[in-house]
Design a protein around this motif. Structure first.
Motif, PDB file in Angstrom:
ATOM      1  N   THR A  35       0.834  -1.200   0.000  1.00 55.41           N
ATOM      2  CA  THR A  35       0.000   0.000   0.000  1.00 55.41           C
ATOM      3  C   THR A  35       0.867   1.247   0.000  1.00 55.41           C
ATOM      4  O   THR A  35       0.585   2.207  -0.714  1.00 55.41           O
ATOM      5  CB  THR A  35      -0.885   0.036   1.250  1.00 55.41           C
ATOM      6  N   LEU A  85       3.974   5.844  -5.251  1.00 50.98           N
ATOM      7  CA  LEU A  85       4.015   5.926  -6.709  1.00 50.98           C
ATOM      8  C   LEU A  85       2.948   6.885  -7.227  1.00 50.98           C
ATOM      9  O   LEU A  85       3.202   7.722  -8.096  1.00 50.98           O
ATOM     10  CB  LEU A  85       3.809   4.530  -7.306  1.00 50.98           C
ATOM     11  N   LEU A  91       3.959  10.347  -6.533  1.00 54.31           N
ATOM     12  CA  LEU A  91       5.046  10.778  -7.418  1.00 54.31           C
ATOM     13  C   LEU A  91       4.500  11.147  -8.797  1.00 54.31           C
ATOM     14  O   LEU A  91       4.844  12.192  -9.365  1.00 54.31           O
ATOM     15  CB  LEU A  91       6.091   9.668  -7.538  1.00 54.31           C
ATOM     16  N   LEU A  92       3.616  10.289  -9.344  1.00 55.30           N
ATOM     17  CA  LEU A  92       3.085  10.570 -10.684  1.00 55.30           C
ATOM     18  C   LEU A  92       2.265  11.855 -10.678  1.00 55.30           C
ATOM     19  O   LEU A  92       2.434  12.720 -11.550  1.00 55.30           O
ATOM     20  CB  LEU A  92       2.240   9.391 -11.173  1.00 55.30           C
ATOM     21  N   GLN A 103       0.700   1.408 -14.517  1.00 58.08           N
ATOM     22  CA  GLN A 103       1.603   2.397 -13.923  1.00 58.08           C
ATOM     23  C   GLN A 103       2.778   2.723 -14.831  1.00 58.08           C
ATOM     24  O   GLN A 103       3.218   3.863 -14.913  1.00 58.08           O
ATOM     25  CB  GLN A 103       2.130   1.886 -12.577  1.00 58.08           C
ATOM     26  N   LEU A 139       3.947   6.316 -16.346  1.00 57.00           N
ATOM     27  CA  LEU A 139       5.283   6.871 -16.168  1.00 57.00           C
ATOM     28  C   LEU A 139       5.865   7.305 -17.520  1.00 57.00           C
ATOM     29  O   LEU A 139       6.441   8.389 -17.649  1.00 57.00           O
ATOM     30  CB  LEU A 139       6.180   5.829 -15.496  1.00 57.00           C
ATOM     31  N   VAL A 180      13.287   6.684  -9.532  1.00 55.63           N
ATOM     32  CA  VAL A 180      12.536   6.422  -8.291  1.00 55.63           C
ATOM     33  C   VAL A 180      11.216   5.738  -8.625  1.00 55.63           C
ATOM     34  O   VAL A 180      10.835   4.735  -8.002  1.00 55.63           O
ATOM     35  CB  VAL A 180      12.278   7.749  -7.535  1.00 55.63           C
ATOM     36  N   ALA A 181      10.534   6.262  -9.649  1.00 57.72           N
ATOM     37  CA  ALA A 181       9.229   5.707  -9.997  1.00 57.72           C
ATOM     38  C   ALA A 181       9.364   4.254 -10.450  1.00 57.72           C
ATOM     39  O   ALA A 181       8.550   3.399 -10.077  1.00 57.72           O
ATOM     40  CB  ALA A 181       8.587   6.543 -11.098  1.00 57.72           C
ATOM     41  N   LEU A 211       9.699   1.988  -7.582  1.00 62.36           N
ATOM     42  CA  LEU A 211       8.417   1.854  -6.878  1.00 62.36           C
ATOM     43  C   LEU A 211       7.476   0.936  -7.655  1.00 62.36           C
ATOM     44  O   LEU A 211       6.774   0.109  -7.068  1.00 62.36           O
ATOM     45  CB  LEU A 211       7.772   3.223  -6.684  1.00 62.36           C
ATOM     46  N   VAL A 212       7.473   1.063  -8.993  1.00 62.84           N
ATOM     47  CA  VAL A 212       6.622   0.189  -9.808  1.00 62.84           C
ATOM     48  C   VAL A 212       6.992  -1.267  -9.548  1.00 62.84           C
ATOM     49  O   VAL A 212       6.132  -2.128  -9.362  1.00 62.84           O
ATOM     50  CB  VAL A 212       6.774   0.523 -11.307  1.00 62.84           C
ATOM     51  N   ARG A 271       8.365  -2.496  -6.874  1.00 62.09           N
ATOM     52  CA  ARG A 271       7.939  -2.908  -5.534  1.00 62.09           C
ATOM     53  C   ARG A 271       6.443  -3.158  -5.485  1.00 62.09           C
ATOM     54  O   ARG A 271       5.992  -4.075  -4.821  1.00 62.09           O
ATOM     55  CB  ARG A 271       8.336  -1.847  -4.506  1.00 62.09           C
ATOM     56  N   VAL A 272       5.675  -2.340  -6.203  1.00 55.51           N
ATOM     57  CA  VAL A 272       4.224  -2.535  -6.188  1.00 55.51           C
ATOM     58  C   VAL A 272       3.882  -3.864  -6.846  1.00 55.51           C
ATOM     59  O   VAL A 272       3.033  -4.613  -6.359  1.00 55.51           O
ATOM     60  CB  VAL A 272       3.514  -1.378  -6.920  1.00 55.51           C
ATOM     61  N   ASP A 303       6.214  -6.804  -1.440  1.00 57.89           N
ATOM     62  CA  ASP A 303       7.360  -7.078  -0.580  1.00 57.89           C
ATOM     63  C   ASP A 303       7.182  -8.411   0.118  1.00 57.89           C
ATOM     64  O   ASP A 303       6.099  -8.770   0.566  1.00 57.89           O
ATOM     65  CB  ASP A 303       7.532  -5.960   0.443  1.00 57.89           C
ATOM     66  N   ALA A 304       8.248  -9.166   0.192  1.00 55.80           N
ATOM     67  CA  ALA A 304       8.178 -10.519   0.742  1.00 55.80           C
ATOM     68  C   ALA A 304       7.691 -10.485   2.179  1.00 55.80           C
ATOM     69  O   ALA A 304       8.093  -9.642   2.969  1.00 55.80           O
ATOM     70  CB  ALA A 304       9.554 -11.165   0.676  1.00 55.80           C
ATOM     71  N   GLU A 316       4.980  -9.614   3.412  1.00 52.30           N
ATOM     72  CA  GLU A 316       4.050  -8.560   3.816  1.00 52.30           C
ATOM     73  C   GLU A 316       2.798  -8.700   2.967  1.00 52.30           C
ATOM     74  O   GLU A 316       2.734  -8.211   1.845  1.00 52.30           O
ATOM     75  CB  GLU A 316       4.706  -7.196   3.596  1.00 52.30           C
ATOM     76  N   ALA A 329      -4.997  -2.436   1.466  1.00 52.69           N
ATOM     77  CA  ALA A 329      -4.802  -2.627   0.032  1.00 52.69           C
ATOM     78  C   ALA A 329      -6.117  -2.450  -0.715  1.00 52.69           C
ATOM     79  O   ALA A 329      -6.124  -2.049  -1.870  1.00 52.69           O
ATOM     80  CB  ALA A 329      -4.231  -4.006  -0.236  1.00 52.69           C
ATOM     81  N   ALA A 376      -6.728   0.933  -1.805  1.00 54.72           N
ATOM     82  CA  ALA A 376      -5.846   1.400  -2.859  1.00 54.72           C
ATOM     83  C   ALA A 376      -6.491   1.254  -4.229  1.00 54.72           C
ATOM     84  O   ALA A 376      -6.206   2.024  -5.128  1.00 54.72           O
ATOM     85  CB  ALA A 376      -4.544   0.623  -2.822  1.00 54.72           C
ATOM     86  N   PRO A 423      -7.494  -0.695  -7.866  1.00 52.89           N
ATOM     87  CA  PRO A 423      -6.673  -1.379  -8.860  1.00 52.89           C
ATOM     88  C   PRO A 423      -5.512  -0.508  -9.290  1.00 52.89           C
ATOM     89  O   PRO A 423      -5.650   0.710  -9.307  1.00 52.89           O
ATOM     90  CB  PRO A 423      -7.634  -1.628 -10.020  1.00 52.89           C
TER      91      PRO A 423
END
Lengths: 503, 105
Positions: A167, A173, A176-177, B28, B32, B79-80, B83-84, B86-87, B91-92, B94, B100, B103, B105
């Motif tokens: 999350t 992200l 940032l966008l 995403q 970008l 950076v983006a 992050l993409v 990681r999304v 993350d292992a 978690e 979520a 958040a 889709p």
């Protein structure tokens, strides 16, 4: 370089230097680097205020290279008040983070790679953000404003991403966008302005800018971009998720400083660069959006089940107050009064919102969650944090004596002078709505709880930091005269006041 | 229409195409890339402006702005991208919790 120039450079350089040290040395140097930076910032700010009080607004070209190719710094009352805000909240958050992240892993704590990464990464990112904030507040030209905004955004994105959850990455992200799109709108506006006038310096632009078509386009693009970054309704979609899911010190920084800094950029544009180009109609539109933000954000906050989401939506609402000042464009006498109220409100909101998020962080640390339903009786566990939350809520509601009251009072007076009744009604209704989302937590906190608590220990420093910030928000209601006097240095709102005389 | 004006117009069109992409695309990575297209549009406008200087020399200030802008764009893209990743990997250890769902889709 003049004395005030040296203080300005030191305000920007100290946090950046400390950030680089924390980044390169790593391990446990972060908190100490932040402490050194905080001390340097407080001293430099005191020095700068002393200089400005004696000599008035100051400008300085760093290294002798001024605008357009070099870096032009500029400080007046508005910048100083923003710097004061950043110093107050920054020191409070630094003290809180000292306890929140801990200096080192405690013996009884199992090793957790993600937590240890967050503990190390927080400090350089926060210090870079602090430097970015100061660069933004002291920028004297519109392109450096862009660079400072980007520095601030990138560090803020890193801070949001610290929480090791999908999350949080998603929120970072999306922020940032949204923020990049906002920056590019701003940059296109800068390009149009440079194409029209061939200068970047804010003060020079103030003299040159007229209401040509390219200028109006630039104003619209830049304002739209910054509205997205400030999360003004209806462009607030990224804010609740990002502010509601970050670690507590990060939420506090984002909601109190970063949002206000982006608003500062808008204010600087409208009251300096575009003072002769902004039309009352456009201002009224911004103010109406602000009023809508107050109502919508407050109602959303009242509906939230999670404490941090509640506070995040409260930020959506509070941002609305800052935009109410735009309703006064073209009304010379009351405009200055209204902008004083807005800036004062921004200052006290920063302290109050920071205190609220920090208190929420302590509550979350103690209870292990922030679902409002499960927080009955938390007041007995964390009396200091709940008290801080209540005081901060008092300032958001605008009850006397608090900074929020002074800000709203100035705005109200301006609204009544100018005959803008709907602004006055919105301010008062917003106060009631703020009570609507502050009291549910207080009510639960003071309730009795049948089952016993399995509360985790909260470091004393965390609780005290939130209390001190909340007390600052209240104290701003008692010592309003001095900050308002500081705001007068260099008369930042003068161009707006004389707008009627030479349209 | 001069060459410079043509380039500036192309820049504005690129900016609009990129903005359209950011708003309409769901993925995403596409968002970008669209932001990068927007950025290129702004840079093109700035470069076109540089030719307006008198005396036969192009104006160096927009060039300096473009260079700074490119540095910012590259850092932000890096950076983006991380992050993409990681999304999408998650993350292992978690599992996405209740949050979520908010958040979307």
């Amino acid at each position: 370089m003049s004395a005030s120039g040296a203080w300005m450079v030191s305000l920007v350089l100290a946090p950046l230097l400390a950030a680089s040290i924390a980044l390169v040395v790593g391990r446990r140097s972060g908190p100490y680097a932040a402490l050194a930076a905080a001390a340097a910032i407080v001293c430099s700010l005191a020095g700068l205020i002393g200089q400005l009080e004696r000599h008035g607004a100051a400008a300085s070209a760093v290294g002798g290279w001024g605008s357009p190719l070099g870096i032009q710094l500029h400080a007046d009352g508005l910048s100083v008040l923003m710097l004061l805000m950043s110093a107050l909240v920054g020191v409070g958050v630094t003290a809180y983070a000292w306890g929140y992240f801990g200096l080192a892993r405690r013996r009884d704590e199992p090793f957790n790679a993600a937590a240890s990464r967050a503990r190390e990464s927080f400090w350089p990112l926060w210090l870079f953000a602090w430097g970015g904030l100061h660069a933004l507040f002291l920028s004297g030209d519109i392109f450096n404003l862009y660079v400072a905004l980007e520095l601030l955004t990138l560090s803020a994105v890193g801070l949001i991403g610290l929480a090791n959850q999908r999350t949080a990455s998603f929120a970072a992200l999306r922020y940032l966008l949204a923020s990049l799109v906002g920056s590019l709108f701003y940059l296109l506006g800068v390009a149009l302005l440079y194409g029209e006038y061939a200068v970047l310096d804010c003060q020079r632009l103030l003299e040159l800018v007229q209401g040509t078509r390219a200028t109006t386009c630039a104003l619209a693009l830049m304002t739209l971009g910054l509205m997205l970054k400030t999360a003004l309704f209806p462009l607030h979609f990224w804010l609740p998720l990002a502010h509601g899911n970050s670690p507590a010190p990060v939420s506090a920084l984002l909601s109190s400083l970063v949002v206000t800094a982006c608003f500062y950029a808008i204010l600087r544009l409208w009251c300096t660069v575009f003072a002769n180009a902004g039309t009352p109609g456009a201002g009224m539109l911004l103010a109406l959006l602000g009023a809508a933000a107050i109502v919508y954000g407050s109602l959303q906050a009242i509906c939230q089940q999670r404490l941090k989401m509640l506070i995040a939506y409260s930020t959506v609402a509070q941002v609305g107050y800052l935009f109410l000042g735009f309703a006064f464009l073209g009304r010379s006498a009351s405009a200055v009064l209204a902008w004083q109220g807005v800036v004062y409100y921004a200052l006290s909101h920063a302290c109050a919102k920071g205190a609220m998020f920090l208190a929420a962080g302590s509550i979350m640390r103690s209870a292990g969650h922030d679902q409002l339903e499960g927080l009955a009786g938390i007041g007995k566990q964390l009396p200091v944090s709940v008290f801080a939350f209540g005081l901060a809520g008092m300032s958001l509601m605008g009850l006397p004596p608090s900074g929020g009251f002074v800000g709203k009072w100035l705005l109200l007076r301006a609204a009544l002078e100018a005959g803008l009744w709907w602004v006055a009604v919105t301010i008062l209704a917003g106060g009631l709505l703020a009570a609507g989302y502050t009291f549910p937590l207080l009510e639960r906190a003071l309730a009795n709880r049948a089952e016993p608590w399995v509360a985790r220990r909260v470091p004393r420093g965390m609780e005290l930091a939130s209390l001190v910030l909340a007390l600052c928000a209240v104290a701003l209601g008692l010592v309003a005269a001095q900050p308002l006097e500081l705001l007068e240095i260099g008369a930042p709102f003068q161009p707006l006041a004389s707008q009627e005389a030479n349209p | 229409m001069t060459t410079a004006q043509f380039y500036a117009l192309c820049g504005v069109v690129l900016f609009a195409i990129g903005f359209h992409g950011v708003v309409t695309r769901a993925h995403q990575l596409r968002k970008l890339l669209s932001v990068n297209v927007m950025g290129s549009g702004v840079f093109l406008v700035l470069v076109a402006l540089a030719s307006r200087a008198t005396g036969g020399h192009p104006d160096p200030v927009p060039h300096a702005m473009v260079l700074t802008g490119i540095v910012v764009a590259i850092s932000a893209t890096a950076v983006a991208l991380s992050l993409v990743r990681r999304v999408h990997e998650g993350d292992a250890g978690e599992a996405p919790g209740d949050d979520a769902r908010e958040a979307g889709p």
